[in-house]
Design a protein around this motif. Structure first.
Motif, short mmCIF file in Angstrom:
data_model
loop_
_atom_site.label_atom_id
_atom_site.label_comp_id
_atom_site.label_asym_id
_atom_site.label_seq_id
_atom_site.Cartn_x
_atom_site.Cartn_y
_atom_site.Cartn_z
N TRP A 15 29.03 37.35 41.56
CA TRP A 15 29.41 38.77 41.59
C TRP A 15 28.64 39.57 40.55
O TRP A 15 28.26 40.72 40.80
CB TRP A 15 30.91 38.93 41.37
N ASN A 18 25.38 40.75 41.71
CA ASN A 18 25.40 41.89 42.63
C ASN A 18 25.02 43.18 41.90
O ASN A 18 24.32 44.04 42.46
CB ASN A 18 26.78 42.02 43.26
N ALA A 221 26.41 36.93 47.01
CA ALA A 221 27.31 37.84 46.29
C ALA A 221 28.51 38.24 47.14
O ALA A 221 29.47 38.83 46.62
CB ALA A 221 26.55 39.08 45.84
N SER A 222 28.47 37.95 48.44
CA SER A 222 29.58 38.31 49.32
C SER A 222 30.32 37.05 49.78
O SER A 222 31.38 36.72 49.26
CB SER A 222 29.05 39.10 50.53
N ALA A 225 30.38 33.99 46.97
CA ALA A 225 31.34 34.25 45.89
C ALA A 225 32.77 34.14 46.40
O ALA A 225 33.65 33.60 45.72
CB ALA A 225 31.08 35.62 45.29
N LEU A 248 33.24 38.56 34.69
CA LEU A 248 32.29 39.37 35.46
C LEU A 248 31.48 40.32 34.58
O LEU A 248 30.24 40.32 34.65
CB LEU A 248 33.04 40.14 36.55
#
Length: 284
Positions: A15, A18, A221-222, A225, A248
């Motif tokens: 994440w 991203n 990242a989608s 994660a 994060l």
């Protein structure tokens, strides 16, 4: 237990990446188109996972719930994040994102009717104070565009906070994979509509690195994660997993400095640390 913790850490790393890719893609694609492509690809992958698990996506049966989640989590959160990254650094955005647990905390009593303990409110106060210090750290040279970027990232935290509490509410009748896939589908539709009048061919400047970043945000990242976080929560439990989301902003700052060469002032760093400490206190 160790494997579960490792998966949670991996999810936060993915994440965090991203924000780095979003900052790089700010000059390559309009945010509306970036969000549409990203979640369009993610929707296909998530639909494939549903098929492998022999599950159906209740596009119409649960359209109200999935549309609301898609608007908040897929469209609003991601769009505001990419809009903010056009004018502020990934490090700054990451430190502001430490306020996400506080947004969740504030909306929990309103949506879920759950009582919040005093320690959590103390953490919320510390995080808010940290965000104020963050803004003070750049007030001397902050432009109007930078200020707008800060506000956009703060609003993205609000969107994700609402997405989380509504997700918990709807989670009683919808499993996490179905919920994520449905939100991705409806969020993609909202993103596609937002492209009308906002995208022109001359605004697209894709390079080899930009294509890699686009592939990253659409997959690792989608979907990647999501899978890592879900498996980690299953292994260690939701209560123990919650504080790990505070990693994060840490990864975002580290990646921003190492990969993008960003500079973080001591005042901004102090504000970021205070924000993270407040979020940890609120999460425990």
């Amino acid at each position: 237990m160790k494997r579960g913790i490792a998966l949670l850490v991996i999810a936060t790393i993915l994440w965090g990446g991203n924000y780095i890719c979003g900052r790089y893609l700010a000059d390559a694609l309009p945010p509306t188109l970036l969000n549409t492509v990203r979640w369009g690809i993610s929707t296909v992958l998530l639909a494939g996972l549903l098929a492998l698990n022999k599950k159906r996506l209740p596009v119409f049966a649960k359209w109200k719930e999935l549309m609301l989640l898609g608007f908040l989590g897929t469209f609003a959160f991601s769009m505001l994040t990419y809009l903010g990254l056009r004018s502020i650094s990934a490090s700054q955005a990451g430190m502001i994102s430490a306020g996400i647990p506080i947004a969740i905390l504030l909306f929990t009593p309103l949506v879920l009717k759950e009582q919040i303990r005093g320690k959590s409110w103390l953490g919320a106060f510390l995080s808010i104070a940290g965000v104020i210090v963050l803004f003070q750290g750049k007030s001397g040279s902050a432009s109007h565009a930078s200020f707008v970027g800060d506000i956009e990232i703060m609003l993205s935290c609000v969107a994700w906070g609402l997405y989380t509490v509504f997700g918990k509410r709807f989670g009683k009748t919808i499993d996490p994979l179905t919920m994520t896939a449905g939100a991705a589908l409806y969020g993609t539709l909202f993103s596609a509509l937002s492209c009308i009048g906002t995208v022109k061919p001359e605004m697209i400047h894709m390079t080899g690195t930009a294509w890699l970043c686009l592939a990253y945000v659409s997959t690792l990242a989608s979907v990647g994660a999501y899978l890592a976080w879900t498996a980690g929560v299953k292994a260690v439990g939701a209560g123990r997993a919650a504080p790990y989301i505070n990693l994060l902003p840490v990864w975002t700052v580290v990646f921003g400095v190492l990969l993008l060469g960003e500079h973080v002032s001591w005042v901004s760093l102090s504000g970021g640390v205070l924000t993270i400490i407040g979020a940890v206190v609120a999460s425990l």
